[in-house]
Design a protein around this motif. Sequence first.
Motif, PDB file in Angstrom:
ATOM      1  N   LEU A 128     -66.517  10.155  76.443  1.00  0.00           N
ATOM      2  CA  LEU A 128     -65.767   8.904  76.455  1.00  0.00           C
ATOM      3  C   LEU A 128     -65.199   8.639  77.842  1.00  0.00           C
ATOM      4  N   LEU A 129     -65.303   7.391  78.279  1.00  0.00           N
ATOM      5  CA  LEU A 129     -64.686   6.939  79.518  1.00  0.00           C
ATOM      6  C   LEU A 129     -63.815   5.735  79.200  1.00  0.00           C
ATOM      7  N   PHE A 130     -62.529   5.861  79.480  1.00  0.00           N
ATOM      8  CA  PHE A 130     -61.593   4.749  79.293  1.00  0.00           C
ATOM      9  C   PHE A 130     -61.375   4.123  80.663  1.00  0.00           C
ATOM     10  N   SER A 131     -62.052   3.003  80.886  1.00  0.00           N
ATOM     11  CA  SER A 131     -62.189   2.443  82.230  1.00  0.00           C
ATOM     12  C   SER A 131     -61.264   1.267  82.500  1.00  0.00           C
ATOM     13  N   MET A 136     -66.498  -2.637  83.257  1.00  0.00           N
ATOM     14  CA  MET A 136     -66.319  -3.325  81.987  1.00  0.00           C
ATOM     15  C   MET A 136     -67.672  -3.505  81.317  1.00  0.00           C
ATOM     16  N   SER A 137     -67.647  -3.822  80.051  1.00  0.00           N
ATOM     17  CA  SER A 137     -68.881  -4.036  79.324  1.00  0.00           C
ATOM     18  C   SER A 137     -69.641  -5.204  79.941  1.00  0.00           C
ATOM     19  N   TRP A 138     -70.788  -4.898  80.589  1.00  0.00           N
ATOM     20  CA  TRP A 138     -71.674  -5.858  81.233  1.00  0.00           C
ATOM     21  C   TRP A 138     -71.018  -6.517  82.450  1.00  0.00           C
ATOM     22  N   ASP A 164     -75.152   9.088  78.179  1.00  0.00           N
ATOM     23  CA  ASP A 164     -74.677   8.778  76.830  1.00  0.00           C
ATOM     24  C   ASP A 164     -73.165   8.581  76.758  1.00  0.00           C
ATOM     25  N   THR A 165     -72.499   8.553  77.929  1.00  0.00           N
ATOM     26  CA  THR A 165     -71.060   8.278  77.959  1.00  0.00           C
ATOM     27  C   THR A 165     -70.789   6.898  77.351  1.00  0.00           C
ATOM     28  N   LEU A 166     -69.769   6.825  76.512  1.00  0.00           N
ATOM     29  CA  LEU A 166     -69.354   5.550  75.934  1.00  0.00           C
ATOM     30  C   LEU A 166     -68.250   4.956  76.802  1.00  0.00           C
ATOM     31  N   VAL A 167     -68.508   3.761  77.328  1.00  0.00           N
ATOM     32  CA  VAL A 167     -67.563   3.082  78.220  1.00  0.00           C
ATOM     33  C   VAL A 167     -66.622   2.235  77.371  1.00  0.00           C
ATOM     34  N   ARG A 206     -67.268  -8.416  65.141  1.00  0.00           N
ATOM     35  CA  ARG A 206     -67.186  -7.015  65.534  1.00  0.00           C
ATOM     36  C   ARG A 206     -67.074  -6.889  67.048  1.00  0.00           C
ATOM     37  N   PRO A 207     -66.396  -5.833  67.526  1.00  0.00           N
ATOM     38  CA  PRO A 207     -66.281  -5.631  68.973  1.00  0.00           C
ATOM     39  C   PRO A 207     -67.612  -5.232  69.588  1.00  0.00           C
ATOM     40  N   THR A 208     -67.778  -5.550  70.863  1.00  0.00           N
ATOM     41  CA  THR A 208     -68.984  -5.168  71.601  1.00  0.00           C
ATOM     42  C   THR A 208     -68.754  -3.911  72.430  1.00  0.00           C
ATOM     43  N   VAL A 209     -67.598  -3.318  72.293  1.00  0.00           N
ATOM     44  CA  VAL A 209     -67.269  -2.081  72.984  1.00  0.00           C
ATOM     45  C   VAL A 209     -67.050  -0.988  71.930  1.00  0.00           C
ATOM     46  N   PRO A 210     -67.240   0.275  72.328  1.00  0.00           N
ATOM     47  CA  PRO A 210     -67.701   0.733  73.629  1.00  0.00           C
ATOM     48  C   PRO A 210     -69.192   0.492  73.829  1.00  0.00           C
ATOM     49  N   ALA A 211     -69.615   0.570  75.099  1.00  0.00           N
ATOM     50  CA  ALA A 211     -71.024   0.398  75.455  1.00  0.00           C
ATOM     51  C   ALA A 211     -71.520   1.671  76.123  1.00  0.00           C
ATOM     52  N   ARG A 212     -72.752   2.050  75.828  1.00  0.00           N
ATOM     53  CA  ARG A 212     -73.322   3.236  76.462  1.00  0.00           C
ATOM     54  C   ARG A 212     -73.525   2.999  77.959  1.00  0.00           C
ATOM     55  N   LEU A 213     -73.292   4.058  78.726  1.00  0.00           N
ATOM     56  CA  LEU A 213     -73.418   3.940  80.172  1.00  0.00           C
ATOM     57  C   LEU A 213     -74.846   3.628  80.587  1.00  0.00           C
TER      58      LEU A 213
END
Length: 256
Positions: A128-131, A136-138, A164-167, A206-213
Amino acid sequence: MTLELLIVPCLADNYAYLLHDAGSGTTAVVDVPEAAPVQQLLTERGWRLDTILITHHHNDHIAGVPTLASATGAAVIGAAADAHRLPPLTQAVHPGQVIEVAGHRTEILDAAGHTLGHIAFHMPLAGLLFSGDSLMSWGCGRLFEGSPAQMLATLTRMAALPDDTLVCSGHEYTEANGRFALSLEPEAPALRARMAEVQALRAEGRPTVPARLDLEQATNPFLRGTDPALKHALGLPPEASALDTFTEARARKDRF
């Protein structure tokens, strides 16, 4: 893996992230745009909040911190460089430090660009990455304080994390960011496919986050500074540097 992640919608388009480790029984939250939605989920789950993490000083990420900290007694962790403009910190941290959050090793990353004192939290074992408002997503955050070189350095550090980190970024901006990406490369199959997925998620609320790196690496224009196709789309020569490409893309996004 005993870590549970809950996405908490706040304000108009912000997100907080609740983390609960079943093994240790500890709970953390990343950013608190407002306290009430976080408190509601804590009550519903019967969790006691131990830690509040802050990515940066903007009010839409910290407004709920004082109320939540007072109500729960949770420790508040944020950047030492920004301590003067954050709610009172229990622990002031620096990039390069490693702490434990919700039972998991957590690395403090320099995320300067959106603001100078911005930090991010990377949990390598949880992927997990809390950025916050850096990667940001895209997209990436607007440069309110930092330079293009600082933001590019931040994004380069993050792009080097495992695929495979989730942003986990701070806002529901994916569709708007995608519209910008498609304005540059309207026929790109990967971009069109991602937009279809994003719009389907939003249609369902539904949310579009998190997104795969790895998805970000393939589709996010701010991570593709060496891609000849993006340089061409921006009207840049093939020899343009990654910084030139990022700077041009960010300037266009600011006008979009």
